[in-house]
Design a protein around this motif. Structure first.
Motif, mmCIF file in Angstrom:
data_model
loop_
_atom_site.group_PDB
_atom_site.id
_atom_site.type_symbol
_atom_site.label_atom_id
_atom_site.label_comp_id
_atom_site.label_asym_id
_atom_site.label_seq_id
_atom_site.Cartn_x
_atom_site.Cartn_y
_atom_site.Cartn_z
ATOM 1 N N ASP A 28 7.457 88.068 23.731
ATOM 2 C CA ASP A 28 8.346 87.552 24.779
ATOM 3 C C ASP A 28 7.684 86.457 25.615
ATOM 4 O O ASP A 28 8.170 86.103 26.678
ATOM 5 N N THR A 29 6.586 85.903 25.117
ATOM 6 C CA THR A 29 5.811 84.934 25.881
ATOM 7 C C THR A 29 6.131 83.515 25.420
ATOM 8 O O THR A 29 6.179 83.248 24.220
ATOM 9 N N PRO A 30 6.337 82.599 26.358
ATOM 10 C CA PRO A 30 6.611 81.207 25.976
ATOM 11 C C PRO A 30 5.467 80.591 25.183
ATOM 12 O O PRO A 30 4.299 80.954 25.351
ATOM 13 N N LEU A 31 5.821 79.629 24.353
ATOM 14 C CA LEU A 31 4.844 78.947 23.516
ATOM 15 C C LEU A 31 3.728 78.311 24.346
ATOM 16 O O LEU A 31 2.556 78.392 23.985
ATOM 17 N N ALA A 32 4.070 77.695 25.468
ATOM 18 C CA ALA A 32 3.055 77.039 26.309
ATOM 19 C C ALA A 32 2.019 78.049 26.801
ATOM 20 O O ALA A 32 0.822 77.753 26.813
ATOM 21 N N VAL A 33 2.449 79.236 27.178
ATOM 22 C CA VAL A 33 1.523 80.284 27.642
ATOM 23 C C VAL A 33 0.635 80.724 26.483
ATOM 24 O O VAL A 33 -0.584 80.857 26.644
ATOM 25 N N ARG A 34 1.237 80.934 25.324
ATOM 26 C CA ARG A 34 0.452 81.352 24.159
ATOM 27 C C ARG A 34 -0.586 80.298 23.783
ATOM 28 O O ARG A 34 -1.711 80.640 23.422
ATOM 29 N N LEU A 35 -0.233 79.036 23.886
ATOM 30 C CA LEU A 35 -1.183 77.970 23.561
ATOM 31 C C LEU A 35 -2.351 77.935 24.549
ATOM 32 O O LEU A 35 -3.512 77.821 24.140
#
Length: 176
Positions: A28-35
């Protein structure tokens, strides 16, 4: 209906909508946070490897005579860097705290070693490394308020999981 790809979530779905193709703690985590977290994990993993190599092979370590407390600190990073990486990868908010503490203290320790102890003038490899560590420290400290909500359980997520028991500590306990 959404059109195109959402930069924050990396999908064509509306923000907050579940992604059935992703599973696990990062689903449920946005791509920007994961990056950002992936880069931080890689930085700490790299730092851990560098400090282990410097500990086991002194020829790759600092070329100065360091005080005992500073040598102890740099040796302790063989524990703290991997710990920060593991906690961040596990999506634990403690990983943000450990990561910030490690980078800030590592930047300060490298500043001391490269500007106070090193008599060299001008730009040196150690000073370039210290500048990079300082930039990483500033970046993680600055991004921590933005990252923190994705590492902690919010009230909105508790609603999505009605089986989770939550306690309201603001009201008095019921009397028997």
């Amino acid at each position: 209906m959404t059109v195109g790809i959402d930069v924050l979530t990396g999908t064509g779905r509306r923000p907050g909508a579940p992604n059935p193709s992703r599973t696990g703690r990062w689903r449920d985590t946005p791509l920007a946070v994961r990056l950002v977290v992936t880069v931080a994990v890689l930085v700490f993993a790299y730092g851990g490897v560098v400090h282990v190599v410097q500990l086991l092979m002194p020829q790759f370590g600092p070329q100065l005579a360091l005080p005992g407390w500073l040598t102890f600190y740099f040796a302790s990073l063989t524990l703290w860097d991997p710990l920060a990486a593991l906690l961040l990868a596990a999506r634990r908010v403690e990983g943000l705290a450990v990561g910030c503490a490690v980078l800030v203290t590592d930047a300060a320790a490298n500043w001391y070693a490269n500007y106070v102890l090193d008599p060299a003038l001008g730009v040196t490899p150690g000073r370039i490394g210290q500048a990079v560590i300082s930039a990483l420290a500033v970046a993680l400290v600055a991004l921590t308020p933005w990252l923190t909500p994705w590492f902690t359980r919010s009230a909105s997520r508790a609603v999505e999981h009605p089986t989770r028991v939550t306690a309201d500590l603001s009201s008095p306990a019921p009397q028997p």
